[in-house]
Design an enzyme around this catalytic site. Structure first.
Site, mmCIF file in Angstrom:
data_model
loop_
_atom_site.group_PDB
_atom_site.id
_atom_site.type_symbol
_atom_site.label_atom_id
_atom_site.label_comp_id
_atom_site.label_asym_id
_atom_site.label_seq_id
_atom_site.Cartn_x
_atom_site.Cartn_y
_atom_site.Cartn_z
ATOM 1 N N SER A 15 -73.352 -94.610 25.842
ATOM 2 C CA SER A 15 -72.549 -93.915 26.853
ATOM 3 C C SER A 15 -71.131 -93.554 26.462
ATOM 4 C CB SER A 15 -72.504 -94.740 28.135
ATOM 5 O OG SER A 15 -73.647 -94.471 28.883
ATOM 6 N N SER A 66 -73.112 -91.924 29.833
ATOM 7 C CA SER A 66 -72.598 -91.940 31.188
ATOM 8 C C SER A 66 -71.083 -91.742 31.286
ATOM 9 C CB SER A 66 -72.974 -93.254 31.878
ATOM 10 O OG SER A 66 -72.329 -94.346 31.251
ATOM 11 N N LYS A 123 -62.657 -95.000 32.965
ATOM 12 C CA LYS A 123 -63.988 -94.824 33.553
ATOM 13 C C LYS A 123 -64.037 -95.611 34.856
ATOM 14 C CE LYS A 123 -68.905 -95.155 32.130
ATOM 15 N NZ LYS A 123 -69.813 -95.521 31.017
HETATM 16 N N1 GLN Z 1 -78.044 -93.308 28.750
HETATM 17 C C1 GLN Z 1 -78.358 -94.703 28.636
HETATM 18 C C2 GLN Z 1 -78.883 -95.188 29.954
HETATM 19 O O1 GLN Z 1 -79.106 -94.397 30.796
HETATM 20 C C3 GLN Z 1 -77.161 -95.470 28.197
HETATM 21 C C4 GLN Z 1 -76.173 -95.660 29.279
HETATM 22 C C5 GLN Z 1 -74.959 -96.423 28.844
HETATM 23 O O2 GLN Z 1 -74.693 -96.612 27.656
HETATM 24 N N2 GLN Z 1 -74.250 -96.927 29.838
HETATM 25 O O3 GLN Z 1 -79.078 -96.335 30.177
#
Ligand code: GLN
Length: 484
Positions: free
Chosen positions: A178, A154, A79
């Site tokens: 994410s 994400s 990532k």
């Molecule tokens: N979708 C969640 C957010 O927007 C979690 C994101 C994540 O786990 N990095 O914060």
């Protein structure tokens, strides 16, 4: 099957027997990228020459009888919020375009030491804020099961890469879901380890009390193998925990007899689609048929997890993102007339709308006069959420639930930021409590994968692997490959 479609443990056997070389495996994955990346857009950067050089080094070492890791030579996607020496690291943000870190994340160093082949830096929602990769400054990734659908986020680039065969496995990060939510959307396995199990050193911080790095793989055995490689204490991350790392593959026994599973009724409530509910209920039946005991439980503070997260995560983000000011690294405005202007315009030009919104919410929640009403209160609610889990784990070995309320939605379909955030209602509680949680495929609806989530007490990764593997052995979902 083509090499790119195999799991890491299958490839490892072939590599050890010298049926294939690391170069051949790497070329197979690069070939797949050449034919599908235009449609999937899993990567911000493909590191072809680095990958081939690493693969050749592994082949040379194996040929000369040097001792190499059994997993050496397997292509992995990282990532793009993990720092990699000499390789641009952007967090899918314009503000970090061109940033080449002078050091690597501990996880990256560990992977390098075990002979991993770095195939590329995977796309994400900017600074890991989002649930679809649509917040990436460099364009969204696409779901390999349906190119018009979102891969989740994400870590959507990482999960799309694995599902498409553009990487054998991948590393993601999980602050509120994410790893797990995009794993569910893309039909792969994703684990958020216990907070402190994997070093966060070199992971570009979003919300430091929640962030955790974890594996994204095609099956449960690969997840256990990758955890073996990346887990462990690191003196450079003060929140990493001094505790031996077991061999996680020892948990892949296939048995669940007598294990007690809690089924939280709040995780099957309104908003969870009937198809998702039905698939997860069927998965529970599969485990019960193998001797597990499942009982309905209540985690009464679940409904507060989402609003609590959206105070705490932005508060931490507003502090963590203060360092991007155009001075030492990243984007610097060309329009500044004085130093305050330099900070303001660099940030205004560099950050996207979601990141700006979170910085504003977080700054507000931390400001004098509001701190007690928002931040402090949210911390107290976080404790209540954790207590729900502590109580449940007095009686149950693990909790079983859906990963996400629905299957993947179409790109562009969810325009309301609040609706987007509702994707994470079922994953955020585990981050709040710090506990490990895994998502694995358990069915399809309209051709799109459904994710099953398992949660365990702190350092209960072995229990997760045990149950997940037993389920996988009894079903076929993990054998599916997206046709592109
Ligand atoms: N979708 C969640 C957010 O927007 C979690 C994101 C994540 O786990 N990095 O914060």
């Amino acid at each position: 099957m083509e090499l790119y479609a195999l799991t890491a443990h299958e490839l490892s056997e072939k590599l050890i027997r010298r049926e294939v070389s690391a170069r051949e495996v790497t070329q197979s994955v690069l070939g797949r990228i050449a034919s599908t990346e235009e449609r999937v857009h899993a990567y911000v950067t493909v590191t072809e020459s680095i990958a081939l050089a690493q693969a050749d080094a592994v082949d040379t070492a194996r040929a000369s009888g040097e001792s190499v890791s059994p997993l050496a030579g397997i292509p992995i996607a990282l990532k793009d919020n993990l720092c990699t020496t000499g390789i641009e690291t952007t967090c899918s943000s314009k503000i970090l375009r061109g940033f080449v870190p002078p050091y690597s994340a501990t996880v990256v160093e560990k992977l390098e030491a075990s002979g991993s082949v770095f195939i590329g830096k995977a796309n994400l929602d900017e600074f890991a804020m989002g649930s679809s990769t649509e917040n990436s400054a460099f364009g969204a990734s696409h779901n390999p099961w349906d190119i018009d659908s979102a891969p989740g986020g994400s870590s959507g680039g990482s999960t799309a890469a694995v599902a498409a065969g553009e990487a054998v496995w991948a590393i993601g990060s999980d602050t509120g879901g994410s790893i797990r939510q995009p794993a569910a959307f893309c039909g792969v396995v994703g684990l958020k380890p216990t907070y402190g199990r994997v070093s966060r050193y070199g992971l570009i911080a979003f919300a430091s009390s929640l962030d955790q790095i974890g594996p994204i793989t095609k099956d449960v055995r690969d997840a256990a193998l990758l955890m073996n490689l990346i887990s462990g204490h690191d003196s450079r991350d003060s929140t990493s925990i001094v505790r031996d790392v077991p061999d996680y593959t020892a948990s892949l026994t296939g048995g669940v007899k007598g294990l007690k599973l809690g089924v939280p009724k709040e995780y099957f409530a309104q908003g969870v689609s009937p198809e998702v509910s039905a698939s997860v209920r069927t998965a529970i039946d599969v485990l019960v048929a193998q001797g597990a005991i499942a009982e309905e439980i209540s985690l009464p503070h679940s409904e507060y997890a989402l609003p609590t997260y959206y105070i705490l995560a932005p508060a931490e983000a507003s502090s963590n993102l203060a360092r991007y000011d155009g001075v030492r690294f990243g984007h610097r405005t060309a329009r500044a007339t004085n130093h305050v202007d330099l900070f303001e315009k660099s940030r205004e030009e560099g950050f996207g709308p979601e990141v700006k919104q979170r910085i504003m919410i977080g700054t507000y929640a931390l400001s004098a006069g509001y701190y007690d009403a928002f931040y402090l209160k949210a911390q107290k609610v976080r404790t209540l959420i954790k207590r729900d889990f502590d109580l449940a784990f007095e009686k149950y070995d693990a909790i079983i639930a859906p990963t996400a309320p629905t299957v993947a939605f179409k790109l562009g379909e969810v325009s309301d930021p609040l609706a987007m955030k509702l994707n994470d209602v079922l994953t955020i509680p585990a981050n709040m409590a710090g506990i490990p949680a895994i998502s694995l495929p358990c069915g399809f609806s309209n051709g799109l994968p459904i994710g099953l989530q398992l949660m365990a007490p702190n350092f209960g990764e072995e229990t997760l692997f045990q149950i997940a593997y037993a389920y996988e052995q009894a079903t076929q979902w993990h054998l599916g490959r997206a046709q592109l």
